[in-house]
Design an enzyme around this catalytic site. Sequence first.
Site, PDB file in Angstrom:
ATOM      1  N   LYS A 167      -4.834  19.599 -35.826  1.00 36.76           N
ATOM      2  CA  LYS A 167      -4.888  20.169 -37.183  1.00 36.76           C
ATOM      3  C   LYS A 167      -4.630  19.028 -38.155  1.00 36.76           C
ATOM      4  O   LYS A 167      -3.499  18.614 -38.371  1.00 36.76           O
ATOM      5  CB  LYS A 167      -3.847  21.262 -37.344  1.00 36.76           C
ATOM      6  CG  LYS A 167      -3.941  21.955 -38.685  1.00 36.76           C
ATOM      7  CD  LYS A 167      -3.089  23.205 -38.725  1.00 36.76           C
ATOM      8  CE  LYS A 167      -3.273  23.956 -40.026  1.00 36.76           C
ATOM      9  NZ  LYS A 167      -2.873  23.197 -41.209  1.00 36.76           N
TER      10      LYS A 167
ATOM     11  N   GLU B 211     -12.422  18.603 -42.570  1.00 36.19           N
ATOM     12  CA  GLU B 211     -11.284  18.102 -43.334  1.00 36.19           C
ATOM     13  C   GLU B 211     -11.588  16.728 -43.927  1.00 36.19           C
ATOM     14  O   GLU B 211     -12.084  15.842 -43.231  1.00 36.19           O
ATOM     15  CB  GLU B 211     -10.089  17.996 -42.367  1.00 36.19           C
ATOM     16  CG  GLU B 211      -8.761  18.156 -43.005  1.00 36.19           C
ATOM     17  CD  GLU B 211      -8.406  19.595 -43.363  1.00 36.19           C
ATOM     18  OE1 GLU B 211      -9.223  20.510 -43.122  1.00 36.19           O
ATOM     19  OE2 GLU B 211      -7.303  19.797 -43.894  1.00 36.19           O
TER      20      GLU B 211
ATOM     21  N   CYS C  94      21.702  43.218 -61.919  1.00 42.96           N
ATOM     22  CA  CYS C  94      21.977  44.418 -62.714  1.00 42.96           C
ATOM     23  C   CYS C  94      23.341  45.027 -62.425  1.00 42.96           C
ATOM     24  O   CYS C  94      23.750  45.991 -63.052  1.00 42.96           O
ATOM     25  CB  CYS C  94      20.886  45.467 -62.498  1.00 42.96           C
ATOM     26  SG  CYS C  94      20.894  46.132 -60.818  1.00 42.96           S
TER      27      CYS C  94
HETATM   28  S1  IVH Z   1     -10.512  26.102 -38.508  1.00 41.57           S
HETATM   29  C1  IVH Z   1     -10.743  30.493 -40.295  1.00 41.57           C
HETATM   30  N1  IVH Z   1      -9.933  23.826 -37.431  1.00 41.57           N
HETATM   31  O1  IVH Z   1      -6.189  24.171 -41.514  1.00 41.57           O
HETATM   32  C2  IVH Z   1     -10.027  29.191 -40.330  1.00 41.57           C
HETATM   33  N2  IVH Z   1      -8.949  24.321 -39.549  1.00 41.57           N
HETATM   34  O2  IVH Z   1      -4.698  26.833 -42.317  1.00 41.57           O
HETATM   35  C3  IVH Z   1     -10.949  28.051 -40.127  1.00 41.57           C
HETATM   36  N3  IVH Z   1      -7.549  22.527 -40.479  1.00 41.57           N
HETATM   37  O3  IVH Z   1      -7.871  25.346 -44.343  1.00 41.57           O
HETATM   38  C4  IVH Z   1     -10.234  26.772 -40.069  1.00 41.57           C
HETATM   39  N4  IVH Z   1      -7.840  21.116 -38.814  1.00 41.57           N
HETATM   40  O4  IVH Z   1      -7.934  22.860 -43.876  1.00 41.57           O
HETATM   41  C5  IVH Z   1      -9.728  24.630 -38.494  1.00 41.57           C
HETATM   42  N5  IVH Z   1      -9.554  21.828 -36.355  1.00 41.57           N
HETATM   43  C6  IVH Z   1      -9.354  22.620 -37.400  1.00 41.57           C
HETATM   44  C7  IVH Z   1      -8.538  22.245 -38.507  1.00 41.57           C
HETATM   45  C8  IVH Z   1      -8.361  23.128 -39.563  1.00 41.57           C
HETATM   46  C9  IVH Z   1      -7.261  21.314 -40.000  1.00 41.57           C
HETATM   47  C10 IVH Z   1      -7.036  23.091 -41.752  1.00 41.57           C
HETATM   48  C11 IVH Z   1      -8.095  23.597 -42.704  1.00 41.57           C
HETATM   49  C12 IVH Z   1      -7.726  25.033 -42.999  1.00 41.57           C
HETATM   50  C13 IVH Z   1      -6.299  25.083 -42.563  1.00 41.57           C
HETATM   51  C14 IVH Z   1      -5.988  26.474 -42.061  1.00 41.57           C
END
Ligand code: IVH
Length: 676
Positions: free
Chosen positions: A119, A177, A406
């Site tokens: 992530k 990302e 309150c």
């Molecule tokens: S999938 C339906 N895959 O994490 C959700 N997200 O909290 C689809 N992110 O807004 C997201 N790495 O910015 C996905 N391998 C990954 C990711 C990823 C980072 C971030 C992304 C998203 C947030 C979700």
Amino acid sequence: MNNNLIKKNYLKKIKLINKYDKFYYDKNDSVVSDQEYDKLKKDIIEIEKKYPNLKNKESPSLKVGFKPSKNFKKFKHKIPMLSLSNAFDRNDLKNFEKKIINFLSLKENVEIEYSTEPKIDGISASLIYEKGILAKGLSRGDGIEGEDITENLKTISDIPKKILSKDFPNEIDIRGEVFITKKDFKKMDEKFANARNAASGSLRQKNPNETKKIPLKFIAYTFGYIDNDKIKTQSDFLSNLNNWGFKTSQFNKIIKGIEKLTLRHKKFEEKRFDLDYDVDGLVYKVNKFDLQKRLGFVANAPRWAVAHKFSANSSTSKILNIDIQVGRTGALTPVAKIEPVNISGVVVSNATLHNEHEINRKDIRIGDVVKVERAGDVIPHVVSVDISKRQSNSEKYIFPKKCPSCGSKTTKDFNATTNKFDAVRRCLNEDFKCEKIAMEGIKHFVSKEALNIDGFGKKIVEKFWELKLVKFPQDIFNLNFGKIKELDGWGDLSVSNLKYAIEKSKKISLDKFIYSLGIRHIGQENAKLLSQHLRNFENFYKLSKANNVENLSNIDGIGETQINSIRAFFSNKINLNVLEELKKTMKILNATSEKKGGILMNKTFMFTGKLQEISRAEAKSLVEENSGKIISNVNKKLNYLVIGEKPTIKKINKAKELNIKILTQNEWIKMLNKTS
Ligand code: IVH
């Protein structure tokens, strides 16, 4: 200079730079030269370096990017950009998988296959390709609407502008990302506290030539929509991304079962600091697309994916005082005011102590030296007390028994199922007499998930409250703009922006309206269920009659707790008055069927007994996807009773008595198949 003067001087500079930013981002105007602006920013950073405790959350070094700028056109995502639910430990993971197994009605010991991916802690972007050409690029925005940042995204070399591969879908929305590597971030001047802020700020430069100067990177990981039904799994999709010329993470891996996921997490966490970009966890996605499709979404996140976060960063600090905050539902939340500490790039001076029970359990006292933890966007919290550092004269903390706002009585609810008292103490004064509860209610009313009034943040609600400009939700529509214009920091432009945002918020869907009222236990999901069942405002208002509230037990998902809470809400005359006033000003739209014109339109179903292969929840969502409705009582409104294994005989008899059609699971499936 004495400390006070330094602080005053620092805050003055922060205020000034924010004013310049506002001009720059909202009015497209620079009121100072670039050199002057940079000098101011440098001064601020210098002061912060010398006196880290002064660091203010409005500081340019701490801001996460910038708020959606008026420099960019807004653009609605065809498919919303949702977020992920979080898991912090093995238990959370087990729960995540259990829900999947239940929903899909799989065998308990089945090993689900996941695509596991780092992530990356950056900024997500959506890239729309039409016939192989990058046609548009959007930021996430609020998930529904993003900013059109096409030109800025085009400056990133990892993003292909044209794709010639024969198998590249005609229409696709690729998501991933945008980030800066740690090495590149180190080379940048110290404008930003961390690489994520730097990526966000750079991506939203007004001038794409400025973005071009920053070595932004892009890693792709999902799609919004895809015009190709040959790709059956996430891992296959990721390798296709590679073939089409996108970068994907080299650490993506297919893994089966929770045990191996936990192992992978442990190993990866150890090497996270060796990576050249910030990673704040691993994402696990059910690999097969057909299963993903069946699982669908809850509120704002998919059921088929989870973010397994890495452990939090922590630091020690001292509790200077304990504040009791009163929330919208009357909950008294103790918050520790601590000596400011820097935890991974963010200065923390408040940490939650959760509730009365937690304070007692950990015996937390004012003056204690404590461990404070912070993980991602989660509120910092006090983890433990270092008893060895406790002063001999320290006194046990006595939690107030009266509401600090309150002065009225507070209680802890008794939970009949667990046979225990709630950990949270609450103020019972729910009818707008408790200032805090009423003010928090207004914050909720205007918030993003409710009326979504742009620019009407928490601080503004507090200011307007203090000035007696608002007391009830309906006051939002009768603001004294003449008075507001005279306030510090307000002017013609900001007033007209606010007016516009308020005007826009008057038109609202029934579910958002119900949610905005902040009825306890009625969150976004339950508000949607109520809206689907009640269809229009008038029916909602009729819940003020007791027997109508009872009928809500027909809705799958609405239980005794919710019904009691709705009853309490409607038994309060002030709430009825609020509803009447809001109805006069707002346009509350009738609920539309999730899918209009489905084959089960206007038909109601009830299930009894165990179904084969699918869970009750999935059966229910299949009915709803085809415009049918689920009810959970056999009555005259029921059209079909679907029976599985070991049905309730009483229900079958009642259905026969009322001449309701009884279907086997197979007959019901045949009925559904006619839809496709
Ligand atoms: S999938 C339906 N895959 O994490 C959700 N997200 O909290 C689809 N992110 O807004 C997201 N790495 O910015 C996905 N391998 C990954 C990711 C990823 C980072 C971030 C992304 C998203 C947030 C979700």
